[in-house]
Design an enzyme around this catalytic site. Structure first.
Site, mmCIF file in Angstrom:
data_model
loop_
_atom_site.group_PDB
_atom_site.id
_atom_site.type_symbol
_atom_site.label_atom_id
_atom_site.label_comp_id
_atom_site.label_asym_id
_atom_site.label_seq_id
_atom_site.Cartn_x
_atom_site.Cartn_y
_atom_site.Cartn_z
ATOM 1 N N HIS A 161 -17.630 23.730 14.993
ATOM 2 C CA HIS A 161 -18.544 22.758 14.395
ATOM 3 C C HIS A 161 -19.981 22.963 14.862
ATOM 4 O O HIS A 161 -20.923 22.543 14.191
ATOM 5 C CB HIS A 161 -18.082 21.339 14.726
ATOM 6 C CG HIS A 161 -18.474 20.315 13.708
ATOM 7 N ND1 HIS A 161 -19.625 20.397 12.943
ATOM 8 C CD2 HIS A 161 -17.862 19.158 13.319
ATOM 9 C CE1 HIS A 161 -19.705 19.346 12.144
ATOM 10 N NE2 HIS A 161 -18.652 18.580 12.338
ATOM 11 N N ASP A 380 -10.193 29.531 -4.354
ATOM 12 C CA ASP A 380 -9.316 30.404 -5.142
ATOM 13 C C ASP A 380 -9.575 31.851 -4.733
ATOM 14 O O ASP A 380 -10.654 32.380 -4.969
ATOM 15 C CB ASP A 380 -9.580 30.205 -6.633
ATOM 16 C CG ASP A 380 -8.617 30.985 -7.525
ATOM 17 O OD1 ASP A 380 -7.887 31.863 -7.006
ATOM 18 O OD2 ASP A 380 -8.604 30.728 -8.737
#
Length: 461
Positions: A161, A380
């Site tokens: 992070h 995808d």
């Protein structure tokens, strides 16, 4: 079929894990991290889990990742403390590479999909755990691809992070998917590396009050932490369709217009406070992430994948929050917190963080991080979009998650002490119980299935 919620163990492939390094030589230097990047509050990895019905070749995924790490070379480096200031983090861009593990699990995609409503501890098996002495020793990017019995795969990533926020991680993952599925096309967004656009002013000018932060350790901090850790935490997962959200918004219309986030955040905050049965006089806070890329002057450049968000802070007494008849006052507080985040206010916050004794005030605060509307669910790699996207684990921080196949729905996920989780679920869904139209919801009855335990919660309470 699986006999329990517990996943079987992973069978790791031979010589796992390995390192995936940039395909070609990359710049070797120290990358400055901004004060927003190296907050102690953010010293963890964001852990995503994706389920795909069809797998992609491991070699193809490794190759595309090695190519992508040429562009995102800091993610192939290592965190360290600065030579000038041992409390300041930086990235040693040395090209050592990302950790990449591959495994097999004897489970099908459909079986996992049945379990996907709430994370459980056994999901940790799906992400390789790096043995490390400290946070700094964990590589910024850890990946595990687990092939499934049916030919599908689960992709888990842990992205530090301090290097990326939610927008940045989404940008990186979309770039990896793009480079895998369309290797001959340029990246749609070029990453912007330098963090100096968020450098503090010299001298610092803290000319606002920032209720997000504190320098004190109060009795409330100790009591809340002790309480939250005194018993097992149980995840609560509730999905709100557009009909639910419209119902929340109508509580305030026409006098107050609000966004989906403002309505759902206020409702979640109020339900959380009610379920914990806090002292009426206690000052409670809602801390929520706000993207400030376009709020600054000049705007942060496109492609910036570092932490370009700050925490907005709404606060009031527990009594005033729970006694209101509708969401008006809570929503108003959230809107006011957002409106305060001007360029000067954010710069003042960055300057305040030069003081390393300052820390995020989590004493009596609900923290909400918005993962919906970031495009995370659109990933995808060339064999179809993910059929599930979410975190690897659930925590006391609340996540607003996207719902695959239902763009305008939001899943609220947060872990609560075992003794109050059903109260929280009750307060979250109580006002929808009498409306058949809303309970049936949208998305082909998805909600009725997702929140199937609601009647049981009502009856028990």
């Amino acid at each position: 079929m699986l006999k329990s919620q517990e996943l079987p163990d992973c069978c790791y492939h031979q010589n796992q894990p390995s390192f995936v390094s940039p395909e070609t030589q990359t710049p070797n230097h120290s990358l400055y991290l901004s004060n927003l990047d190296d907050q102690k509050f953010l010293r963890f990895s964001i852990k995503y889990l994706y389920l795909f019905k069809k797998s992609v070749s491991l070699e193809v995924l490794k190759y595309s990742l090695s190519k992508l790490l040429v562009d995102y070379y800091p993610l192939a480096g290592r965190l360290r403390t600065s030579r000038e200031d041992d409390q300041k983090l930086e990235v040693d861009c040395n090209g050592q590479g990302a950790v990449f593990a591959s495994a097999f699990m004897d489970v099908s995609a459909d079986e996992f999909l049945e379990l996907s409503r709430k994370p459980n501890r056994s999901w940790r098996k799906l992400l390789y755990k790096v043995e490390a002495h400290s946070f700094l020793d964990v590589p910024p990017l850890v990946v595990q691809v687990t092939n499934l019995r049916c030919g599908g795969m689960i992709l888990c990533t842990a992205i530090n992070h301090c290097l990326c926020d939610g927008i940045g991680t989404s940008q990186f993952l979309q770039a990896w998917a793009h480079m895998t599925a369309k290797p001959n096309l340029d990246l749609p967004i070029t990453p912007f590396h330098t963090r100096h656009v968020l450098k503090p002013r010299n001298p610092p000018q803290v000319n606002h009050t920032h209720h997000v932060y504190t320098t004190k350790t109060t009795d409330v901090v100790m009591d809340m932490n002790k309480y939250l850790q005194s018993q097992p935490l149980v995840p609560a997962s509730l999905t709100f369709t557009p009909s639910h959200i419209l119902h929340l918004k109508r509580q305030c219309s026409p006098s107050l217009k609000c966004t989906t986030f403002e309505a759902l955040a206020s409702h979640t905050w109020r339900s959380w406070v009610k379920s914990l049965d806090l002292s009426p006089s206690l000052n409670v806070k809602l801390l929520f992430s706000v993207n400030v890329r376009k709020k600054l002057d000049p705007e942060i450049p496109q492609g910036y994948y570092g932490n370009g968000f700050v925490l907005g802070c709404a606060q009031t007494s527990a009594r005033d929050l729970v006694s209101s008849t509708n969401l008006y006052s809570g929503i108003k507080l959230v809107q006011q917190a957002k409106s305060r985040l001007t360029d000067d206010y954010v710069r003042s916050m960055i300057d305040l963080l030069e003081d390393k004794t300052v820390k995020t005030d989590l004493s009596a605060s609900l923290v909400i991080s918005q993962w919906s509307k970031l495009g995370l669910e659109e990933l995808d790699f060339g064999e179809g979009k993910a059929v599930h996207m979410g975190p690897v684990t659930s925590d006391i921080y609340c996540l607003f998650l996207p719902v695959v196949g239902c763009f305008d729905s939001v899943t609220v996920l947060v872990s609560m002490p075992e003794s109050v989780v059903e109260k929280f679920e009750y307060f979250m869904m109580r006002e929808f119980s009498d409306s058949e139209e809303i309970i049936n919801g949208d998305c082909d009855g998805f909600l009725a299935e997702e929140n199937g335990g609601f009647d049981r919660v009502i009856n028990k309470l």
